[in-house]
Design a protein around this motif. Structure first.
Motif, PDB file in Angstrom:
ATOM      1  N   ARG A  34      -9.557 -13.257  15.440  1.00 26.02           N
ATOM      2  CA  ARG A  34     -10.258 -14.091  16.423  1.00 26.02           C
ATOM      3  C   ARG A  34      -9.387 -14.398  17.621  1.00 26.02           C
ATOM      4  NH1 ARG A  34     -11.039 -19.137  13.912  1.00 26.02           N
ATOM      5  NH2 ARG A  34     -10.186 -18.337  12.003  1.00 26.02           N
ATOM      6  N   GLY A  35      -8.064 -14.365  17.407  1.00 26.82           N
ATOM      7  CA  GLY A  35      -7.156 -14.714  18.494  1.00 26.82           C
ATOM      8  C   GLY A  35      -7.125 -16.206  18.761  1.00 26.82           C
ATOM      9  N   LYS A  36      -7.554 -17.002  17.790  1.00 33.36           N
ATOM     10  CA  LYS A  36      -7.563 -18.456  17.944  1.00 33.36           C
ATOM     11  C   LYS A  36      -6.567 -19.073  16.974  1.00 33.36           C
ATOM     12  CE  LYS A  36     -11.532 -20.149  19.818  1.00 33.36           C
ATOM     13  NZ  LYS A  36     -12.628 -21.063  19.730  1.00 33.36           N
ATOM     14  N   PHE A  37      -5.404 -19.424  17.516  1.00 25.89           N
ATOM     15  CA  PHE A  37      -4.392 -20.087  16.720  1.00 25.89           C
ATOM     16  C   PHE A  37      -3.494 -20.875  17.666  1.00 25.89           C
ATOM     17  CE2 PHE A  37      -3.544 -15.525  17.127  1.00 25.89           C
ATOM     18  CZ  PHE A  37      -2.441 -15.527  17.967  1.00 25.89           C
ATOM     19  N   GLN A  70       5.774 -19.077  14.963  1.00 24.65           N
ATOM     20  CA  GLN A  70       6.124 -18.797  13.567  1.00 24.65           C
ATOM     21  C   GLN A  70       5.997 -17.299  13.279  1.00 24.65           C
ATOM     22  OE1 GLN A  70       3.304 -21.485  11.785  1.00 24.65           O
ATOM     23  NE2 GLN A  70       4.903 -22.978  11.297  1.00 24.65           N
ATOM     24  N   CYS A  71       4.931 -16.678  13.777  1.00 30.75           N
ATOM     25  CA  CYS A  71       4.741 -15.233  13.578  1.00 30.75           C
ATOM     26  C   CYS A  71       5.841 -14.448  14.272  1.00 30.75           C
ATOM     27  CB  CYS A  71       3.375 -14.790  14.092  1.00 30.75           C
ATOM     28  SG  CYS A  71       2.006 -15.340  13.061  1.00 30.75           S
ATOM     29  N   LEU A  72       6.196 -14.845  15.484  1.00 23.42           N
ATOM     30  CA  LEU A  72       7.276 -14.165  16.202  1.00 23.42           C
ATOM     31  C   LEU A  72       8.595 -14.306  15.454  1.00 23.42           C
ATOM     32  CD1 LEU A  72       6.448 -15.041  19.907  1.00 23.42           C
ATOM     33  CD2 LEU A  72       6.370 -12.787  18.837  1.00 23.42           C
ATOM     34  N   THR A  73       8.843 -15.478  14.921  1.00 24.27           N
ATOM     35  CA  THR A  73      10.060 -15.691  14.139  1.00 24.27           C
ATOM     36  C   THR A  73      10.055 -14.797  12.909  1.00 24.27           C
ATOM     37  OG1 THR A  73      10.251 -17.970  14.906  1.00 24.27           O
ATOM     38  CG2 THR A  73      11.419 -17.411  12.876  1.00 24.27           C
ATOM     39  N   ALA A  74       8.918 -14.725  12.235  1.00 26.36           N
ATOM     40  CA  ALA A  74       8.801 -13.914  11.025  1.00 26.36           C
ATOM     41  C   ALA A  74       8.945 -12.429  11.327  1.00 26.36           C
ATOM     42  CB  ALA A  74       7.456 -14.178  10.348  1.00 26.36           C
ATOM     43  N   LEU A  75       8.428 -11.989  12.469  1.00 25.98           N
ATOM     44  CA  LEU A  75       8.505 -10.576  12.835  1.00 25.98           C
ATOM     45  C   LEU A  75       9.871 -10.196  13.382  1.00 25.98           C
ATOM     46  CD1 LEU A  75       4.991 -10.140  14.456  1.00 25.98           C
ATOM     47  CD2 LEU A  75       5.775  -9.183  12.281  1.00 25.98           C
ATOM     48  N   GLY A  76      10.562 -11.167  13.963  1.00 31.83           N
ATOM     49  CA  GLY A  76      11.921 -10.953  14.444  1.00 31.83           C
ATOM     50  C   GLY A  76      12.072  -9.958  15.576  1.00 31.83           C
ATOM     51  N   PRO A  77      11.298 -10.096  16.631  1.00 33.55           N
ATOM     52  CA  PRO A  77      11.460  -9.156  17.745  1.00 33.55           C
ATOM     53  C   PRO A  77      12.808  -9.370  18.433  1.00 33.55           C
ATOM     54  CG  PRO A  77      10.056 -10.957  18.430  1.00 33.55           C
ATOM     55  CD  PRO A  77      10.326 -11.141  16.961  1.00 33.55           C
ATOM     56  N   ARG A  78      13.386  -8.284  18.900  1.00 37.82           N
ATOM     57  CA  ARG A  78      14.654  -8.390  19.626  1.00 37.82           C
ATOM     58  C   ARG A  78      14.428  -8.761  21.074  1.00 37.82           C
ATOM     59  NH1 ARG A  78      16.557  -2.829  18.448  1.00 37.82           N
ATOM     60  NH2 ARG A  78      15.274  -2.670  16.599  1.00 37.82           N
TER      61      ARG A  78
END
Length: 56
Positions: free
Chosen positions: A33-36, A43-51
């Motif tokens: 939905r893209g609603k968050f 939190q998702c970015l932290t979990a994914l760990g992008p450089r």
């Protein structure tokens, strides 16, 4: 997530590893939905760990 080929279940595991409790069904709904909240996105970015993160 598609570029990184991370599945929902993998994201769920990564979120759990940083202490975020989420249900896979709810996770799928939020992302599709893209609603968050911004907090959830971080939190998702932290979990994914992008450089690197580039905002256009």
């Amino acid at each position: 997530m598609a570029k990184r080929t991370v599945t929902y279940s993998q994201l769920l595991e990564r979120l759990e590893s940083i202490g975020v409790q989420e249900d896979e069904r709810n996770l799928r709904n939020k992302v599709s939905r893209g609603k968050f909240t911004a907090a959830f996105m971080l939190q998702c970015l932290t979990a994914l760990g992008p450089r690197q993160l580039q905002l256009d």
